[in-house]
Scaffold this active site. Structure first.
Site, PDB file in Angstrom:
ATOM      1  N   GLY A   1       0.940  -1.069  -0.122  1.00 44.17           N
ATOM      2  CA  GLY A   1       0.006  -0.143   0.172  1.00 44.17           C
ATOM      3  C   GLY A   1       0.859   1.154   0.008  1.00 44.17           C
ATOM      4  O   GLY A   1       0.416   2.215   0.647  1.00 44.17           O
TER       5      GLY A   1
ATOM      6  N   ASN B   1     -41.740  26.926  21.669  1.00 42.62           N
ATOM      7  CA  ASN B   1     -42.967  26.143  22.321  1.00 42.62           C
ATOM      8  C   ASN B   1     -44.298  26.183  21.616  1.00 42.62           C
ATOM      9  O   ASN B   1     -45.379  25.865  22.024  1.00 42.62           O
ATOM     10  CB  ASN B   1     -43.117  26.852  23.685  1.00 42.62           C
ATOM     11  CG  ASN B   1     -42.081  26.343  24.730  1.00 42.62           C
ATOM     12  OD1 ASN B   1     -41.956  25.018  24.821  1.00 42.62           O
ATOM     13  ND2 ASN B   1     -41.456  27.328  25.301  1.00 42.62           N
ATOM     14  N   ASN B   2     -44.377  27.144  20.249  1.00 40.60           N
ATOM     15  CA  ASN B   2     -45.328  27.232  19.375  1.00 40.60           C
ATOM     16  C   ASN B   2     -45.767  26.145  18.648  1.00 40.60           C
ATOM     17  O   ASN B   2     -44.708  25.767  17.975  1.00 40.60           O
ATOM     18  CB  ASN B   2     -45.098  28.602  18.608  1.00 40.60           C
ATOM     19  CG  ASN B   2     -46.252  28.988  17.804  1.00 40.60           C
ATOM     20  OD1 ASN B   2     -46.829  27.983  17.454  1.00 40.60           O
ATOM     21  ND2 ASN B   2     -46.621  30.301  17.688  1.00 40.60           N
TER      22      ASN B   2
ATOM     23  N   LYS C   1     -45.466  26.858  14.825  1.00 40.06           N
ATOM     24  CA  LYS C   1     -44.431  26.916  14.175  1.00 40.06           C
ATOM     25  C   LYS C   1     -43.603  25.601  14.186  1.00 40.06           C
ATOM     26  O   LYS C   1     -43.032  25.515  13.231  1.00 40.06           O
ATOM     27  CB  LYS C   1     -43.566  28.038  15.099  1.00 40.06           C
ATOM     28  CG  LYS C   1     -43.911  29.549  15.030  1.00 40.06           C
ATOM     29  CD  LYS C   1     -42.713  30.483  15.445  1.00 40.06           C
ATOM     30  CE  LYS C   1     -43.112  31.722  15.442  1.00 40.06           C
ATOM     31  NZ  LYS C   1     -42.179  32.596  16.236  1.00 40.06           N
TER      32      LYS C   1
ATOM     33  N   ASP D   1     -37.488  33.690  15.021  1.00 40.92           N
ATOM     34  CA  ASP D   1     -38.246  34.784  15.499  1.00 40.92           C
ATOM     35  C   ASP D   1     -39.012  35.734  14.292  1.00 40.92           C
ATOM     36  O   ASP D   1     -38.070  35.938  13.190  1.00 40.92           O
ATOM     37  CB  ASP D   1     -37.386  35.773  16.392  1.00 40.92           C
ATOM     38  CG  ASP D   1     -38.372  36.578  17.273  1.00 40.92           C
ATOM     39  OD1 ASP D   1     -39.198  36.243  17.946  1.00 40.92           O
ATOM     40  OD2 ASP D   1     -38.397  38.052  16.969  1.00 40.92           O
TER      41      ASP D   1
ATOM     42  N   PHE E   1     -52.275  30.300  11.110  1.00 39.70           N
ATOM     43  CA  PHE E   1     -52.349  30.771  12.358  1.00 39.70           C
ATOM     44  C   PHE E   1     -52.032  32.247  12.449  1.00 39.70           C
ATOM     45  O   PHE E   1     -51.663  32.608  11.211  1.00 39.70           O
ATOM     46  CB  PHE E   1     -51.706  29.975  13.371  1.00 39.70           C
ATOM     47  CG  PHE E   1     -50.182  30.028  12.927  1.00 39.70           C
ATOM     48  CD1 PHE E   1     -49.328  30.689  13.488  1.00 39.70           C
ATOM     49  CD2 PHE E   1     -49.549  29.039  12.083  1.00 39.70           C
ATOM     50  CE1 PHE E   1     -47.751  30.605  13.427  1.00 39.70           C
ATOM     51  CE2 PHE E   1     -48.295  28.932  11.951  1.00 39.70           C
ATOM     52  CZ  PHE E   1     -47.373  29.988  12.425  1.00 39.70           C
TER      53      PHE E   1
ATOM     54  N   ASP F   1     -52.216  34.994   9.396  1.00 40.19           N
ATOM     55  CA  ASP F   1     -52.608  34.340   8.072  1.00 40.19           C
ATOM     56  C   ASP F   1     -53.805  34.867   7.241  1.00 40.19           C
ATOM     57  O   ASP F   1     -54.067  35.155   6.179  1.00 40.19           O
ATOM     58  CB  ASP F   1     -52.298  32.953   8.135  1.00 40.19           C
ATOM     59  CG  ASP F   1     -50.882  32.406   8.333  1.00 40.19           C
ATOM     60  OD1 ASP F   1     -50.114  33.524   8.312  1.00 40.19           O
ATOM     61  OD2 ASP F   1     -50.567  31.242   8.713  1.00 40.19           O
TER      62      ASP F   1
ATOM     63  N   LYS G   1     -48.133  27.143   1.019  1.00 37.22           N
ATOM     64  CA  LYS G   1     -47.527  28.260   2.027  1.00 37.22           C
ATOM     65  C   LYS G   1     -46.043  27.961   2.430  1.00 37.22           C
ATOM     66  O   LYS G   1     -45.167  28.534   2.534  1.00 37.22           O
ATOM     67  CB  LYS G   1     -48.454  28.268   3.203  1.00 37.22           C
ATOM     68  CG  LYS G   1     -47.955  29.353   4.196  1.00 37.22           C
ATOM     69  CD  LYS G   1     -48.465  29.294   5.417  1.00 37.22           C
ATOM     70  CE  LYS G   1     -48.098  30.131   6.607  1.00 37.22           C
ATOM     71  NZ  LYS G   1     -48.635  30.210   7.907  1.00 37.22           N
TER      72      LYS G   1
ATOM     73  N   HIS H   1     -42.093  33.386   4.283  1.00 40.19           N
ATOM     74  CA  HIS H   1     -40.931  33.792   4.849  1.00 40.19           C
ATOM     75  C   HIS H   1     -40.113  32.913   5.651  1.00 40.19           C
ATOM     76  O   HIS H   1     -38.886  32.947   5.637  1.00 40.19           O
ATOM     77  CB  HIS H   1     -41.473  35.281   5.817  1.00 40.19           C
ATOM     78  CG  HIS H   1     -42.497  34.662   7.000  1.00 40.19           C
ATOM     79  ND1 HIS H   1     -43.653  34.201   6.333  1.00 40.19           N
ATOM     80  CD2 HIS H   1     -42.266  34.645   8.310  1.00 40.19           C
ATOM     81  CE1 HIS H   1     -44.389  33.766   7.643  1.00 40.19           C
ATOM     82  NE2 HIS H   1     -43.535  34.098   8.804  1.00 40.19           N
TER      83      HIS H   1
END
EC number: 3.6.1.66
Length: 449
Positions: free
Chosen positions: A125, A258-259, A262, A320, A403, A406, A426, A431
């Site tokens: 090798g 926590n959303n 999202k 965010d 939500f 929207d 969507k 965004h």
């Protein structure tokens, strides 16, 4: 059959790469693969072959030799014979074209990098070890050019390494030593990049032909071996490797929100993301309260991502987002979720927005959704991207999907609100979708997969 040193058939020999092994070369390495040892140096010369003059492009040449007593029996120096034998010429060309395949020669200027590979001890090798070691030496040489500002950027496009495989008896084996190589009836060298692409495959049926099934098994072994060699190259080069390939952070990320809406939306957009995606609930942080006191979307996203990355030691992605309406000074902005008060519902926020736009003409109701995505890595490195979606605020709510705002946000070019669109549409134009596309692009530049 038992292998020498009791290695498994898919196991490479011990590898050691020692950088800066000699004093004068811009890049130098001693690579040890088991008992095979090769000194690889990379030297920079400020000129190119005649066919490249005045092109602004560089070149890489390689030379290879074996010291007289690198083998069991003394090998006569080729200089004494007055010519290179065919094997040496073949190996030199192989090393040269392999290294050239992963260097953007247009970025090194009119320079030649001379790669010298000198085998000081041979146990099979040697050509593959030379390639693996030479690459590290070349990276060091190019890094010196880069640090001295002689070149603008590192011109390495991929890492590259090489390994031998073969069939000995009836066994498919990885990384053959000399004795195994001498008894192999199929011998192959596999040269690959860190992306799993092939640079060259050299295979010979020494005693008899071999099947497609044999070939597939040998290539699989070669791929496994090269992955391990590239890992060793990375370890040897340290931060230089990280600059070229990105960092290794594992394959788990957590979404810092926590959303539930999202989380669902981000999860759908990241469906093709080659990572295991976890929620805050998955990492026992459901309901965690993070004070978002930043003045911009970007700052708030970073606050969330930094907090969760610190607690989990995982790659963290935080969003965010909000709505900017031009007629009211780009409000609600970073206060979109609490426009009507700290614990306001989506409906209450929309009602306040509609009141704020009383008597505002359709032409003055332009708006955009903004999403800032922050990514924080366990070692503290971070980046932020921004995505937007332009539109206008309608005079009445339309649609049942989505939500937040929207039902009021009419998307430019669609004449529909987000709430009137299927989530699949969507999630391709929003965004957040635009920000996540940018995020994935930036992410891939910073990590290795």
């Amino acid at each position: 059959m038992a292998r020498i040193n009791n290695r498994k058939n898919d196991e490479i020999r011990d590898i050691k790469i020692t950088r800066n092994y000699t004093k004068y070369a811009e890049g130098s390495v001693l690579i040890e693969m088991g008992e095979t040892k090769v000194i690889c140096t990379a030297s920079i010369e400020d000129k190119v072959p005649p066919f490249l003059r005045h092109t602004g492009t560089g070149w890489i040449n390689a030379e290879y030799s074996m010291l007289p007593r690198s083998t069991h029996q003394r090998k006569i120096r080729e200089a004494s014979r007055g010519k290179l034998d065919g094997r040496t010429q073949e190996i030199q060309r192989l090393i040269g074209r392999t290294i050239r395949s992963v260097v953007d020669l247009s970025k090194i200027g009119e320079r030649t990098i001379w790669v010298d590979c000198d085998v000081i001890q041979a146990d099979g090798g040697t050509r593959t070890a030379s390639i693996t070691g030479a690459f590290v030496a070349v990276v060091d040489a190019l890094n010196k050019l880069h640090k001295s500002k002689a070149i603008k950027e590192m011109p390495i496009t991929n890492f590259v390494s090489a390994i031998s495989v073969g069939i000995v008896g009836q066994e498919h084996m990885l990384d053959l030593c000399y004795e195994e190589d001498s008894n192999a009836h199929v011998d192959m060298n596999v040269i690959m990049t860190d992306k799993g692409e092939f640079v060259e495959v050299q295979g010979t049926g020494e005693e008899r032909p071999f099947s497609r099934n044999d070939l597939n098994k040998l290539l699989e072994l070669g791929e496994k071996g090269n992955k391990e060699l590239i890992k060793a190259q990375r370890a040897a080069l340290g931060e230089i490797a990280d600059e070229i390939l990105g960092m290794e952070y594992g394959n788990e990320v957590v979404i810092a929100t926590n959303n539930a809406h999202k989380l669902e939306e981000i999860g759908a957009i990241l469906e093709d993301f080659e990572y295991n995606v976890y929620s805050l609930k998955d990492v026992d942080l459901a309901g965690i309260e993070i004070v978002e006191d930043g003045k911009t979307f970007e700052h708030n996203a970073l606050i969330k991502a930094r907090t969760i990355a610190k607690k989990t030691k995982m790659i963290t992605i935080a969003d965010d987002s909000g709505l900017e309406v031009d007629a009211i000074g780009k409000k609600p902005g970073i206060y979109s979720a609490r426009f009507a008060g700290e614990n306001a519902t989506d409906e209450e926020n929309r009602q306040k927005l509609m009141k704020s736009l009383n008597n505002v003409a359709a032409s003055q109701r332009t708006a955009r959704f903004v999403s800032a995505i922050a990514v924080v890595f366990p070692d503290g490195k971070e980046f932020v991207v921004r995505g937007t979606c332009e539109g206008a605020i309608g005079f009445e709510e339309k649609g049942k999907n989505g939500f937040g705002y929207d039902p009021l946000f009419i998307v430019s070019g669609y004449n529909k609100t987000f709430a009137e669109m299927p989530s699949s549409v969507k999630n391709s134009i929003s965004h957040r979708a635009n920000a996540l596309k940018l995020m994935k692009s930036e992410f891939s530049k910073r990590v290795v997969r």
